[in-house]
Scaffold this motif. Structure first.
Motif, PDB file in Angstrom:
ATOM      1  N   VAL A  22       0.866  -1.177   0.000  1.00 42.21           N
ATOM      2  CA  VAL A  22       0.000   0.000   0.000  1.00 42.21           C
ATOM      3  C   VAL A  22       0.903   1.227   0.000  1.00 42.21           C
ATOM      4  O   VAL A  22       1.749   1.374   0.891  1.00 42.21           O
ATOM      5  N   VAL A  23       0.740   2.109  -0.976  1.00 43.23           N
ATOM      6  CA  VAL A  23       1.515   3.346  -1.042  1.00 43.23           C
ATOM      7  C   VAL A  23       0.662   4.493  -0.509  1.00 43.23           C
ATOM      8  O   VAL A  23      -0.486   4.674  -0.930  1.00 43.23           O
ATOM      9  N   VAL A  76       6.567   8.276  -7.521  1.00 42.48           N
ATOM     10  CA  VAL A  76       5.893   7.137  -6.894  1.00 42.48           C
ATOM     11  C   VAL A  76       6.260   5.852  -7.621  1.00 42.48           C
ATOM     12  O   VAL A  76       6.560   4.826  -6.997  1.00 42.48           O
ATOM     13  N   ALA A  77       6.255   5.887  -8.951  1.00 40.88           N
ATOM     14  CA  ALA A  77       6.629   4.711  -9.732  1.00 40.88           C
ATOM     15  C   ALA A  77       8.072   4.304  -9.434  1.00 40.88           C
ATOM     16  O   ALA A  77       8.379   3.106  -9.308  1.00 40.88           O
ATOM     17  N   SER A  86       5.808  -4.492  -8.209  1.00 37.01           N
ATOM     18  CA  SER A  86       5.339  -4.201  -9.562  1.00 37.01           C
ATOM     19  C   SER A  86       4.037  -3.423  -9.561  1.00 37.01           C
ATOM     20  O   SER A  86       3.722  -2.721 -10.530  1.00 37.01           O
ATOM     21  N   SER A  87       3.269  -3.541  -8.458  1.00 34.72           N
ATOM     22  CA  SER A  87       1.998  -2.823  -8.352  1.00 34.72           C
ATOM     23  C   SER A  87       1.671  -2.633  -6.880  1.00 34.72           C
ATOM     24  O   SER A  87       2.306  -3.232  -6.005  1.00 34.72           O
ATOM     25  N   ALA A  88       0.669  -1.809  -6.607  1.00 34.98           N
ATOM     26  CA  ALA A  88       0.320  -1.525  -5.213  1.00 34.98           C
ATOM     27  C   ALA A  88      -1.082  -0.940  -5.132  1.00 34.98           C
ATOM     28  O   ALA A  88      -1.626  -0.426  -6.108  1.00 34.98           O
ATOM     29  N   PHE A 103      -0.884   9.174 -11.139  1.00 29.14           N
ATOM     30  CA  PHE A 103      -0.244   7.860 -11.176  1.00 29.14           C
ATOM     31  C   PHE A 103      -1.183   6.825 -11.789  1.00 29.14           C
ATOM     32  O   PHE A 103      -0.767   5.981 -12.590  1.00 29.14           O
ATOM     33  N   ALA A 104      -2.461   6.895 -11.438  1.00 29.82           N
ATOM     34  CA  ALA A 104      -3.444   5.927 -11.921  1.00 29.82           C
ATOM     35  C   ALA A 104      -3.596   5.989 -13.437  1.00 29.82           C
ATOM     36  O   ALA A 104      -3.693   4.950 -14.104  1.00 29.82           O
TER      37      ALA A 104
END
Length: 265
Positions: A22-23, A76-77, A86-88, A103-104
Motif C-alpha cells: 500500500v503506497v 511514486v513509480a 510491480s503494483s500496489a 499515477f493511476a
C-alpha cells in the motif's frame, strides 16, 4: 531509510509491515510523517510504503519554481521500483490524491486499488474554496509556520475536533516544515494540472472519501471524482473537514481497511 536517485532529485521513502503493498501519498507542504494516524494500523496487514514528495520532508531536489504533479507521480513509480513492487494499492490525500490520480492514469498496470481522500480532479473543473481560504493558502509561505497552521485550522479541521488532536498534528507538521520556496513550488504544481478528462479510464476499485465540512477542498470535488470514475464508491463523512484522518480517524481507518480487504486477492 532509503532514497531513490533520480536525475534531479533524491526521493526519500521507507516501508513498514508485511503483505500486499500500500503506497501512501501525502498532501501539500506535508511530509510522509503526517500518515502517523493511519500507517501503523494499515501495516498490521499490509506492507505500507511511504515517500516524501518533492519539496517535503527528507526528499531533496534541485531548486525549482514548480514541483509538477506529473513528476511526483513518476517519483511514486520509481519508489515502487526501488521497493521491488510491480503494483500496489495507492492511497492519496489532498495534493497526494492528485498525485495518486495522475499515477493511476499514467500507470494503470501498476494499480491494484485507488483511494482518494479530500482531493480534487484539477482545474478548471475543480470546485474552488471561498476567496478568504484561497487567500490564506497563497499567503502561507509569508507567515510563520505556527501562524499559518492556526489560521487555517477553522477551514481544515472540524469544530468538534479536540485541541489536543490538532496540537499533535501541528507538532508533526512543524517538525517537518518545508521551505517557503518548496511550499510555493508544490502549490504552483497544482495550477493548470488536471486529469478530469481521463478519470473514466480508471478501471480499478476506487474509494473516494471526503469530509462534508471541508472548506479547503469542498466536498463537491469528491462527488465529481466519484461520478467520473466507473464504479467508484463515495463515502461522505459528517462533522468532518479536510483533515479527515484526524477529525474522523476511526471511521476513516475502518473504511480504508474494508476497501483494501474487499479487493485483496
Amino acid at each position: 531509510m532509503a532514497f531513490v536517485k533520480r536525475q534531479d532529485a533524491s526521493i526519500y521513502w521507507n516501508s513498514m509491515g508485511k503483505g500486499e503493498p500500500v503506497v501512501l501519498i501525502m498532501g501539500l507542504g506535508c511530509s510522509s510523517a503526517m500518515w502517523f494516524r493511519i500507517a501503523p494500523q494499515l501495516a498490521r496487514n499490509h506492507r505500507v510504503i511511504l515517500l516524501d514528495n518533492r519539496g517535503s520532508g527528507q526528499t531533496r531536489t534541485r531548486t525549482a519554481l514548480v514541483h509538477r504533479i506529473t513528476a511526483m507521480a513518476s517519483d511514486v513509480a520509481a519508489v515502487l521500483d526501488a521497493a521491488g513492487e510491480s503494483s500496489a494499492h495507492v492511497i492519496g490525500f489532498s495534493m497526494g490524491g492528485m498525485i495518486a490520480q495522475q499515477f493511476a492514469v499514467d500507470n494503470p498496470h501498476r494499480l491494484r486499488t485507488l483511494s482518494l481522500l479530500g482531493t480534487q480532479p484539477g482545474f478548471p473543473w475543480a470546485i474552488q474554496a471561498a476567496s478568504p481560504v484561497l487567500r490564506l493558502l497563497l499567503e502561507k509561505a509569508k507567515m510563520s509556520p505556527e501562524d499559518s497552521l492556526r489560521q487555517m485550522r477553522p477551514h481544515t479541521y472540524s469544530r468538534h475536533t479536540a485541541d489536543s488532536l490538532f496540537e499533535e498534528d501541528a507538532l508533526v507538521r512543524l517538525a517537518n516544515t518545508p521551505t517557503p520556496r518548496d511550499y510555493q513550488a508544490q502549490l504552483y504544481g497544482l495550477f493548470y494540472w488536471s486529469v478530469y478528462s481521463q478519470l473514466p479510464n480508471i478501471q480499478v476499485p476506487t474509494l473516494v472519501m471526503h469530509g462534508v465540512d471541508d472548506e479547503l477542498i469542498p466536498i463537491e470535488n469528491g462527488q465529481l471524482i466519484a461520478a467520473r470514475i466507473p464504479g467508484a464508491h463515495l463515502v461522505e463523512l459528517e462533522n468532518t473537514s479536510h483533515w479527515l484522518m484526524t477529525d474522523a480517524n476511526a471511521v476513516c481507518l475502518n473504511t480504508l481497511q474494508q476497501h483494501l480487504k474487499s479487493t485483496t486477492q
